[in-house]
Motif scaffolding. Structure first.
Motif, mmCIF file in Angstrom:
data_model
loop_
_atom_site.group_PDB
_atom_site.id
_atom_site.type_symbol
_atom_site.label_atom_id
_atom_site.label_comp_id
_atom_site.label_asym_id
_atom_site.label_seq_id
_atom_site.Cartn_x
_atom_site.Cartn_y
_atom_site.Cartn_z
ATOM 1 N N ASN A 49 0.826 -1.216 0.000
ATOM 2 C CA ASN A 49 0.000 0.000 0.000
ATOM 3 C C ASN A 49 0.856 1.260 0.000
ATOM 4 O OD1 ASN A 49 -3.168 -0.397 0.411
ATOM 5 N ND2 ASN A 49 -2.106 -2.118 1.352
ATOM 6 N N LEU A 107 0.678 4.077 -2.714
ATOM 7 C CA LEU A 107 0.403 5.440 -2.255
ATOM 8 C C LEU A 107 1.434 6.415 -2.802
ATOM 9 C CD1 LEU A 107 -1.271 7.331 -0.429
ATOM 10 C CD2 LEU A 107 0.280 6.745 1.446
ATOM 11 N N SER A 154 1.054 6.719 -6.603
ATOM 12 C CA SER A 154 -0.212 7.358 -6.993
ATOM 13 C C SER A 154 -0.137 8.877 -6.926
ATOM 14 C CB SER A 154 -1.361 6.857 -6.108
ATOM 15 O OG SER A 154 -1.210 7.306 -4.779
ATOM 16 N N GLN A 155 0.929 9.397 -6.332
ATOM 17 C CA GLN A 155 1.102 10.853 -6.304
ATOM 18 C C GLN A 155 1.445 11.401 -7.687
ATOM 19 O OE1 GLN A 155 0.197 12.346 -3.435
ATOM 20 N NE2 GLN A 155 -0.193 10.194 -2.896
ATOM 21 N N ARG A 191 -8.891 8.157 -2.538
ATOM 22 C CA ARG A 191 -8.060 6.950 -2.650
ATOM 23 C C ARG A 191 -6.924 6.983 -1.641
ATOM 24 N NH1 ARG A 191 -5.283 6.618 -8.297
ATOM 25 N NH2 ARG A 191 -4.261 8.463 -7.435
ATOM 26 N N ASP A 192 -6.313 8.157 -1.462
ATOM 27 C CA ASP A 192 -5.186 8.277 -0.544
ATOM 28 C C ASP A 192 -5.615 8.070 0.899
ATOM 29 O OD1 ASP A 192 -3.643 8.751 -2.722
ATOM 30 O OD2 ASP A 192 -3.284 10.884 -2.311
ATOM 31 N N LEU A 203 -5.868 4.278 1.329
ATOM 32 C CA LEU A 203 -4.535 3.672 1.353
ATOM 33 C C LEU A 203 -3.837 3.952 2.686
ATOM 34 C CD1 LEU A 203 -3.342 4.521 -2.266
ATOM 35 C CD2 LEU A 203 -3.603 2.215 -1.326
ATOM 36 N N THR A 204 -3.946 5.190 3.158
ATOM 37 C CA THR A 204 -3.308 5.553 4.426
ATOM 38 C C THR A 204 -3.927 4.787 5.590
ATOM 39 O OG1 THR A 204 -2.874 7.783 3.569
ATOM 40 C CG2 THR A 204 -2.716 7.464 5.952
#
Length: 481
Positions: free
Chosen positions: A204, A208, A211-212, A308-309, A312-313
């Motif tokens: 993850n 993450l 995905s930035q 989404r973030d 994931l976090t």
């Protein structure tokens, strides 16, 4: 000497492939494992625990990386002409293939784990899993080769599943069979389980970070980066596993010439009930886990409009919490008993499903974060003691095959179908509580199965099925049948 191989041609070809590793494993086994000093035995236990934990971390990183990307990317890239919900179902069907393959891997590598040793088999499962994951990074999308992209993903996912199917049993036994006392097996066997939250965390985190990258770049190439990096982790894991010795249990079996010709078939013949109950006992652990760590991305982003973030976090934090709770509950099972701990955990899972969706459906980011973070605590109550609970149920010479089959059969009835069932239930009822009812039903099955499994906490499990052995508690025959 090992009994003469009587497997069909394909089995003999695999024997030839494994023979160099078998030689290393046998050399290590015959080089004085039974005569190690106390200090050296403790050192080997530490090495075995570290090797198993790091190895399973890498394996599960590979597996969870695929799981995470499935919910975020694969439906868009490989099924772009489908309705979003249908595309998600199609992507999760490929995801489920990995679970269907896991019992196949359990049967294949359980056979070799009980015949040529734990160490050699674990090296092969690591390579199989790692190379398949690395190859995912280079699969063309639908825009390039049409449906063949999905076909290639399916093949690689199957290979991944075969590798994972053979991994778990060997990792647990590599640690547990180096235990120097019966009183700490739950705690020691829980450390390979630590690889699940560790792999989940790294997977993850990788997604993450990548995905930035801007949306279009992430969909084009960003999601492939974590798959490419997996090859580095595989090299590290391979180095570590090449530098450990075979377990004392397998050394003893080899010295006593108690290696089975067909261990997988033999354990199915001798202990079918334990295999089935082990699989059913995992319902409350495995099905909710993949709902909370894979399906949640589809549910949160598509249906709740959550970032989404954020998801994931939250999963990252939940996995970090399991760094503590998995070995903790493994230790508690040494104190109060494996069966009791497992039943308590199953009840907690059944209740928490309703709390989870009540919090998530508020659409409040804070409560969603809390729900996801807490979701893996009931899971740890099961996953901590689970390795010892299952492995202790099988006699030593059939333990790799039996534990692997029991553990991995749950993939067909729990882990694989869970995201599909959750997606279908939500599509029909438009309510998360329908999914909570499914989680509750899984918990009930686990309570029943755990109640019927034998409890061998702190008991001697070294004797084989052809040796006399007193009955265990509750009238259950011991693993030495």
């Amino acid at each position: 000497m090992l009994p003469e191989c009587r497997r069909p041609l394909s089995g003999c070809i695999l024997c030839v492939w494994l023979s160099p590793l078998q030689g290393m494993s046998m050399a290590a086994t015959q080089s004085g494992v039974p005569n190690l000093s106390d200090e050296e035995a403790r050192r080997q236990l530490r090495r075995a625990v570290i090797a198993s934990t790091i190895g399973t971390t890498i394996e599960w990183y590979d597996f969870f990386l695929y799981s995470t990307v499935t919910g975020l990317v694969f439906a868009k890239l490989y099924f772009p002409q489908s309705d979003p919900l249908v595309g998600t179902l199609q992507a999760f069907l490929i995801y489920a293939v990995g679970f269907l393959a896991r019992p196949v891997g359990a049967a294949i590598f359980g056979h070799y784990g009980d015949r040529i040793g734990r160490k050699a088999t674990l090296i092969v499962t690591l390579l199989l899993m790692g190379l398949a994951t690395f190859a995912v990074a280079f699969v063309p999308t639908y825009a390039s080769i049409g449906i063949w992209g999905a076909v290639l993903l399916t093949v690689l996912r199957f290979i991944q599943g075969v590798g994972v199917g053979g991994e778990w049993g060997g990792s647990v036994l590599m640690s547990m069979e180096w235990a120097r006392t019966d009183k700490h097996r739950g705690f020691i066997a829980a450390w390979p389980q630590f690889g699940v939250p560790a792999g989940l965390f790294i997977a993850n985190l990788a997604v993450l970070v990548t995905s930035q990258i801007s949306g279009s770049s992430f969909l084009t190439w960003g999601w492939r980066v974590p798959f490419v990096l997996s090859i580095v982790l595989v090299a590290i894991g391979l180095y570590i596993r090449l530098n450990i010795l075979e377990t004392p249990t397998f050394a003893r079996l080899l010295a006593e010439q108690k290696i089975e010709k067909t261990p997988t078939l033999e354990v199915i013949r001798r202990q079918p009930k334990d295999i089935l109950l082990s699989a059913l006992a995992r319902m409350a652990e495995q099905a909710p886990f993949y709902i909370y760590t894979a399906f949640v991305f589809t549910y949160g982003v598509t249906n709740l409009g959550v970032s989404r973030d954020l998801l994931l976090t939250a999963v990252l934090v939940a996995s970090m919490l399991e760094f503590i709770t998995i070995p903790l509950f493994g230790h508690i099972s040494d104190l109060i008993g494996r069966r009791k701990m497992y039943i308590i955990g199953s009840i907690a899972v059944g209740i928490f499903g309703f709390i989870y969706f009540a919090l998530v459906d508020t659409r409040d980011p804070v409560w969603i974060f809390v729900a996801i973070v807490l979701s893996l605590v009931p899971h740890a109550m099961l996953y901590g003691p689970q390795a010892a609970f299952i492995a202790e149920s099988f006699t030593g010479r059939l333990r790799y095959s039996g534990a692997s089959l029991g553990y991995q059969l749950a993939s067909i009835i729990a882990g694989g179908p869970a995201p599909l069932i959750a997606t279908a239930l939500f599509a029909y009822y438009h309510s998360g509580y329908a999914i909570a009812c499914y989680v509750f039903a899984c918990a009930v099955l686990s309570v029943i199965a755990a109640s019927l499994l034998g409890d061998y906490t702190n008991k001697d499990i070294s004797r084989e099925y052809d040796e006399a052995h007193p009955l265990a508690d509750h009238g259950h025959a011991p693993p030495a049948r």
